[in-house]
Design a protein around this motif. Structure first.
Motif, PDB file in Angstrom:
ATOM      1  N   ASP A  98       0.819  -1.215   0.000  1.00 24.59           N
ATOM      2  CA  ASP A  98       0.000   0.000   0.000  1.00 24.59           C
ATOM      3  C   ASP A  98       0.857   1.273   0.000  1.00 24.59           C
ATOM      4  N   LEU A  99       2.166   1.114  -0.149  1.00 24.13           N
ATOM      5  CA  LEU A  99       3.122   2.223  -0.205  1.00 24.13           C
ATOM      6  C   LEU A  99       3.138   3.041   1.084  1.00 24.13           C
ATOM      7  N   TYR A 100       2.710   2.413   2.180  1.00 26.68           N
ATOM      8  CA  TYR A 100       2.692   3.112   3.460  1.00 26.68           C
ATOM      9  C   TYR A 100       3.092   2.217   4.635  1.00 26.68           C
ATOM     10  N   THR A 101       2.611   0.990   4.622  1.00 28.26           N
ATOM     11  CA  THR A 101       2.823   0.097   5.758  1.00 28.26           C
ATOM     12  C   THR A 101       4.130  -0.686   5.612  1.00 28.26           C
ATOM     13  N   PRO A 102       5.044  -0.559   6.577  1.00 30.86           N
ATOM     14  CA  PRO A 102       6.282  -1.355   6.523  1.00 30.86           C
ATOM     15  C   PRO A 102       5.965  -2.841   6.604  1.00 30.86           C
ATOM     16  N   THR A 103       6.703  -3.631   5.826  1.00 28.67           N
ATOM     17  CA  THR A 103       6.413  -5.070   5.784  1.00 28.67           C
ATOM     18  C   THR A 103       7.634  -5.932   6.080  1.00 28.67           C
ATOM     19  N   GLY A 104       8.786  -5.350   6.195  1.00 29.85           N
ATOM     20  CA  GLY A 104       9.987  -6.168   6.383  1.00 29.85           C
ATOM     21  C   GLY A 104      11.209  -5.282   6.413  1.00 29.85           C
ATOM     22  N   GLN A 105      12.158  -5.545   5.542  1.00 30.82           N
ATOM     23  CA  GLN A 105      13.364  -4.726   5.493  1.00 30.82           C
ATOM     24  C   GLN A 105      14.064  -4.878   4.158  1.00 30.82           C
ATOM     25  N   ASN A 106      14.811  -3.875   3.802  1.00 29.62           N
ATOM     26  CA  ASN A 106      15.775  -3.944   2.711  1.00 29.62           C
ATOM     27  C   ASN A 106      17.101  -3.436   3.261  1.00 29.62           C
ATOM     28  N   LEU A 107      18.144  -4.239   3.080  1.00 27.45           N
ATOM     29  CA  LEU A 107      19.477  -3.870   3.546  1.00 27.45           C
ATOM     30  C   LEU A 107      20.393  -3.670   2.356  1.00 27.45           C
ATOM     31  N   LEU A 108      21.074  -2.531   2.337  1.00 27.40           N
ATOM     32  CA  LEU A 108      22.087  -2.270   1.329  1.00 27.40           C
ATOM     33  C   LEU A 108      23.404  -1.973   2.037  1.00 27.40           C
ATOM     34  N   ILE A 109      24.480  -2.504   1.499  1.00 27.87           N
ATOM     35  CA  ILE A 109      25.812  -2.157   1.982  1.00 27.87           C
ATOM     36  C   ILE A 109      26.626  -1.708   0.778  1.00 27.87           C
ATOM     37  N   LEU A 110      27.076  -0.465   0.825  1.00 28.74           N
ATOM     38  CA  LEU A 110      27.876   0.105  -0.253  1.00 28.74           C
ATOM     39  C   LEU A 110      29.311   0.269   0.224  1.00 28.74           C
ATOM     40  N   ASN A 111      30.244   0.042  -0.673  1.00 27.07           N
ATOM     41  CA  ASN A 111      31.670   0.202  -0.374  1.00 27.07           C
ATOM     42  C   ASN A 111      32.301   0.918  -1.561  1.00 27.07           C
ATOM     43  N   LEU A 112      32.474   2.238  -1.410  1.00 30.98           N
ATOM     44  CA  LEU A 112      32.938   3.054  -2.531  1.00 30.98           C
ATOM     45  C   LEU A 112      34.228   3.782  -2.183  1.00 30.98           C
ATOM     46  N   PRO A 113      35.109   3.973  -3.169  1.00 34.46           N
ATOM     47  CA  PRO A 113      36.361   4.700  -2.920  1.00 34.46           C
ATOM     48  C   PRO A 113      36.088   6.103  -2.400  1.00 34.46           C
ATOM     49  N   MET A 114      36.974   6.594  -1.551  1.00 34.85           N
ATOM     50  CA  MET A 114      36.830   7.948  -1.017  1.00 34.85           C
ATOM     51  C   MET A 114      37.079   8.972  -2.115  1.00 34.85           C
ATOM     52  N   SER A 115      36.249  10.011  -2.142  1.00 37.07           N
ATOM     53  CA  SER A 115      36.418  11.063  -3.140  1.00 37.07           C
ATOM     54  C   SER A 115      37.238  12.228  -2.607  1.00 37.07           C
ATOM     55  N   HIS A 116      37.552  12.206  -1.306  1.00 35.83           N
ATOM     56  CA  HIS A 116      38.386  13.263  -0.734  1.00 35.83           C
ATOM     57  C   HIS A 116      39.430  12.637   0.180  1.00 35.83           C
ATOM     58  N   HIS A 117      40.386  13.441   0.582  1.00 32.02           N
ATOM     59  CA  HIS A 117      41.501  12.945   1.375  1.00 32.02           C
ATOM     60  C   HIS A 117      41.747  13.864   2.574  1.00 32.02           C
ATOM     61  N   PRO A 118      42.414  13.340   3.603  1.00 35.11           N
ATOM     62  CA  PRO A 118      42.755  14.194   4.751  1.00 35.11           C
ATOM     63  C   PRO A 118      43.539  15.419   4.292  1.00 35.11           C
ATOM     64  N   GLY A 119      43.160  16.553   4.790  1.00 34.99           N
ATOM     65  CA  GLY A 119      43.848  17.786   4.407  1.00 34.99           C
ATOM     66  C   GLY A 119      43.128  18.581   3.342  1.00 34.99           C
ATOM     67  N   ASP A 120      42.123  17.980   2.678  1.00 35.03           N
ATOM     68  CA  ASP A 120      41.402  18.693   1.621  1.00 35.03           C
ATOM     69  C   ASP A 120      40.721  19.958   2.147  1.00 35.03           C
ATOM     70  N   LEU A 121      40.294  19.924   3.408  1.00 38.32           N
ATOM     71  CA  LEU A 121      39.546  21.050   3.966  1.00 38.32           C
ATOM     72  C   LEU A 121      40.368  21.844   4.973  1.00 38.32           C
ATOM     73  N   ILE A 122      41.688  21.759   4.850  1.00 41.75           N
ATOM     74  CA  ILE A 122      42.561  22.389   5.844  1.00 41.75           C
ATOM     75  C   ILE A 122      42.359  23.900   5.914  1.00 41.75           C
ATOM     76  N   GLY A 123      41.919  24.498   4.821  1.00 42.11           N
ATOM     77  CA  GLY A 123      41.693  25.939   4.820  1.00 42.11           C
ATOM     78  C   GLY A 123      40.362  26.354   5.406  1.00 42.11           C
ATOM     79  N   GLY A 124      39.548  25.370   5.804  1.00 38.07           N
ATOM     80  CA  GLY A 124      38.252  25.673   6.390  1.00 38.07           C
ATOM     81  C   GLY A 124      37.133  25.705   5.355  1.00 38.07           C
ATOM     82  N   ILE A 125      35.906  25.718   5.838  1.00 40.57           N
ATOM     83  CA  ILE A 125      34.735  25.791   4.969  1.00 40.57           C
ATOM     84  C   ILE A 125      33.773  26.843   5.513  1.00 40.57           C
ATOM     85  N   LYS A 126      32.878  27.289   4.650  1.00 42.06           N
ATOM     86  CA  LYS A 126      31.846  28.237   5.064  1.00 42.06           C
ATOM     87  C   LYS A 126      30.595  27.475   5.454  1.00 42.06           C
ATOM     88  N   LEU A 127      29.983  27.870   6.585  1.00 45.75           N
ATOM     89  CA  LEU A 127      28.746  27.259   7.058  1.00 45.75           C
ATOM     90  C   LEU A 127      27.597  28.249   6.927  1.00 45.75           C
TER      91      LEU A 127
END
Length: 201
Positions: A98-127
């Motif tokens: 019925d697109l509303y009532t939960p009936t069970g579960q779906n589990l996904l596990i993703l394992n993807l390469p990192m797109s950034h590295h330590p130090g990429d944000l060393i200059g800070g970011i704007k919030l």
């Protein structure tokens, strides 16, 4: 890259769920995310603690044992063999007639390469500030609507993230806890936040 959907390991670009998934239809889902570096996962048990806690608090009936889940994660890392990668666990309330009532579960596990590295944000970011209190902030849900709907304004202002605040108190950003160093002391909010694993340690 392989990923897991329920009991099947499939290529990432071939992974899919049916449109009746309650996570898609109603936003009923949780996730967690952590790093794997040379096959090792720092604070692995703590991330699993949080994932199982989130599932319990939202009454998501998770079927796998802790050891079974760890075995599947390790298998993905062994097969994909990334040097540095992110592991994302995603659990929804399953398919719903019925697109509303939960009936069970779906589990996904993703394992993807990192797109950034330590130090990429060393200059800070704007919030960008947002007066907002998350629903059940201690649970890592998939609900990111407030921030995602602000993406055009974030880009316009050159901001990377949103900082939540309410009644003069800051809490957290969309994807991270916040820390302030003041007069030699490390200060971090303790209420109305997701209890981050890095923050805990």
């Amino acid at each position: 890259m392989l990923c897991l959907i329920n009991d099947r390991f499939v290529p990432y670009n071939e992974a899919h769920l049916h449109v009746s998934d309650i996570g898609l239809q109603r936003g009923y889902g949780i996730f967690d995310y952590f790093l794997a570096v040379h096959g090792s996962i720092p604070f692995f048990e703590d991330y699993l603690d949080r994932f199982f806690y989130s599932a319990k608090m939202l009454n998501l009936d998770f079927q796998l044992s802790r050891e079974e889940l760890k075995e599947k994660i390790r298998y993905l890392i062994q097969q994909n063999q990334p040097e540095r990668s992110g592991i994302k666990l995603l659990l929804t309330g399953g398919y719903s007639e019925d697109l509303y009532t939960p009936t069970g579960q779906n589990l996904l596990i993703l394992n993807l390469p990192m797109s950034h590295h330590p130090g990429d944000l060393i200059g800070g970011i704007k919030l960008m500030l947002l007066d907002y209190i998350r629903f059940r902030p201690e649970i890592k849900t998939t609900f990111y609507l407030p921030t995602l709907s602000m993406m055009p304004e974030l880009r316009k202002q050159g901001a990377t993230e949103v900082l939540y605040h309410n009644n003069g108190a800051v809490s957290e950003t969309t994807r991270a806890n916040i820390f302030i160093i003041k007069q030699g002391k490390l200060i971090t909010p303790s209420e109305g936040i997701l209890k981050g694993v890095t923050r805990m340690h």
